[in-house]
Design an enzyme around this catalytic site. Structure first.
Site, mmCIF file in Angstrom:
data_model
loop_
_atom_site.group_PDB
_atom_site.id
_atom_site.type_symbol
_atom_site.label_atom_id
_atom_site.label_comp_id
_atom_site.label_asym_id
_atom_site.label_seq_id
_atom_site.Cartn_x
_atom_site.Cartn_y
_atom_site.Cartn_z
ATOM 1 N N GLN A 209 0.772 -1.215 0.002
ATOM 2 C CA GLN A 209 -0.057 0.021 0.040
ATOM 3 C C GLN A 209 0.885 1.192 -0.057
ATOM 4 O OE1 GLN A 209 -3.628 -0.626 0.047
ATOM 5 N NE2 GLN A 209 -2.451 -2.485 -0.872
ATOM 6 N N ARG A 229 -4.441 3.560 4.646
ATOM 7 C CA ARG A 229 -3.795 4.436 3.549
ATOM 8 C C ARG A 229 -3.977 3.700 2.213
ATOM 9 N NH1 ARG A 229 1.278 5.236 3.993
ATOM 10 N NH2 ARG A 229 1.271 4.947 6.326
ATOM 11 N N ALA A 250 -11.799 2.222 4.174
ATOM 12 C CA ALA A 250 -11.002 1.327 3.526
ATOM 13 C C ALA A 250 -10.007 2.108 2.422
ATOM 14 C CB ALA A 250 -11.365 0.225 2.579
ATOM 15 N N HIS A 251 -8.987 1.644 1.893
ATOM 16 C CA HIS A 251 -8.004 2.324 1.155
ATOM 17 C C HIS A 251 -8.626 3.045 -0.046
ATOM 18 C CE1 HIS A 251 -6.836 -1.766 -1.059
ATOM 19 N NE2 HIS A 251 -8.025 -1.373 -1.124
ATOM 20 N N ASN A 252 -7.976 4.322 -0.220
ATOM 21 C CA ASN A 252 -8.510 5.141 -1.466
ATOM 22 C C ASN A 252 -9.894 5.659 -1.352
ATOM 23 O OD1 ASN A 252 -6.623 2.710 -2.961
ATOM 24 N ND2 ASN A 252 -6.027 4.892 -3.322
#
Length: 338
Positions: A209, A229, A250-252
């Site tokens: 990540q 991240r 969650a990511h993004n």
């Protein structure tokens, strides 16, 4: 003790006190030491009427002062100072900060471990057993309580409050006036894995990540919430966002300015949520969708596709007797076969 004059000054950062010109010097000097409800407040406490349901308690209140609308101010006792505002609840929120207990500890605790390359601002508090990594920047007047970990190359703005056991990963950016409550995780590894041909034998291939978490100004994040991240791009939390306890981001994911998210909500990766949205408790939002501005999602709503029109959305059924629910479930399955 807080005077009526100080209350007025605090309230008027958000809205005017409509009758302040009518208050005499003695009323303005009245000192209060706390806030109570209309029924229990004493002469040294402030109260407020935000819901007409409690109007019957107003006439008999012993509060020294009360926040109230113009519609009801004549119903307050004569010996109670009435502060007339458009929104008593907003006024209560504003003045509550004056009565909050302030931490007595300041300075840097001798057990804190701080990298030589870290840049620490003026009047910063760093509590016991904190760990501050290389090239970290901490802005003026920010306070890190015990056992906070800030990894390398992360920047924390001014006037932040970071409660015990918070972990902030490397390369993250935290804005000004941010409050992170106990156990928050910022910038942990996102849930990114690629399946091999047979995961039961050869497992899953971990995806590094490589993004960051960017948090805006005036953000509040509740205890045990996790914000991962980004995988490649960043996870972004806008200004004036408030997030309750036990939320998974969650990511993004991108969350727009002024959005509020209640506890137990889960937001899957690469979803974008607009400005001023209100997301109820235990909402589930799938990944890779967009939710426009000014959307309200009631508690336990399941969102599986993009929402392009502002408004209120719900899913699921409310509680009912089990026998009734079983009949309804049968009908629901029958509808699916039609």
């Amino acid at each position: 003790m807080i005077t009526i004059e100080q209350l007025i000054s605090q309230i008027e950062q958000r809205q005017p006190v409509l009758n302040k010109a009518e208050l005499n010097a003695e009323q303005r000097r009245l000192s209060l030491k706390g806030i109570g409800n209309l029924m229990m407040a004493n002469r040294q406490q402030l109260s407020f009427l935000a819901n007409p349901h409690y109007l019957s308690s107003l006439a008999n209140t012993h509060a020294g002062a009360v926040l109230i609308t113009a519609e009801h101010h004549n119903e307050a006792p004569n010996d109670t100072v009435a502060l007339i505002v458009a929104s008593p609840y907003l006024a209560y929120a504003s003045v509550s900060q004056l009565f909050a207990r302030q931490p007595s500890v300041s300075g840097i605790h001798p057990t804190a471990v701080i990298a030589d390359s870290a840049v620490i601002g003026n009047q910063v508090t760093i509590g016991a057993f904190c760990v501050i990594g290389e090239q970290v920047q901490i802005g003026d007047r920010s306070a890190l309580q015990a056992h906070v970990v800030v990894e390398d190359n992360t920047a924390i703005g001014t006037d932040c409050v970071i409660k015990p056991q918070v972990v902030i990963g490397h390369d993250c950016i935290i804005g000004n006036h941010v409050r992170l409550h106990a156990g928050v995780s910022i910038g942990s590894e996102g849930f990114g894995f690629a399946p091999t041909r047979n995961p039961s034998v050869t497992g899953w291939e971990r995806i590094a990540q490589l993004g960051r978490v960017l948090i805006g100004n005036h953000v509040r994040i509740g205890s045990q919430t996790c914000i991962d991240r980004g995988a490649i791009d960043d996870t972004v939390i806008g200004n004036h966002v408030i997030i309750d306890n036990l939320v998974q981001v969650a990511h993004n994911v991108r969350i727009g300015d002024g959005t509020a998210i209640a506890a137990h909500t889960g937001i899957a990766g690469s979803t974008s949520i607009g400005k001023r949205c209100i997301i109820g408790g235990a909402v589930g939002i799938t990944g890779h969708i967009d939710i426009t501005d000014d959307v309200t999602l009631s508690g336990m709503t399941m969102v599986t596709k993009s929402i392009t029109t502002a408004g209120s959305y719900s899913s699921g059924t409310a509680a009912m007797p089990t026998t009734n629910w079983r009949r309804a479930a049968v009908r629901f399955r029958q509808l699916g076969r039609d």
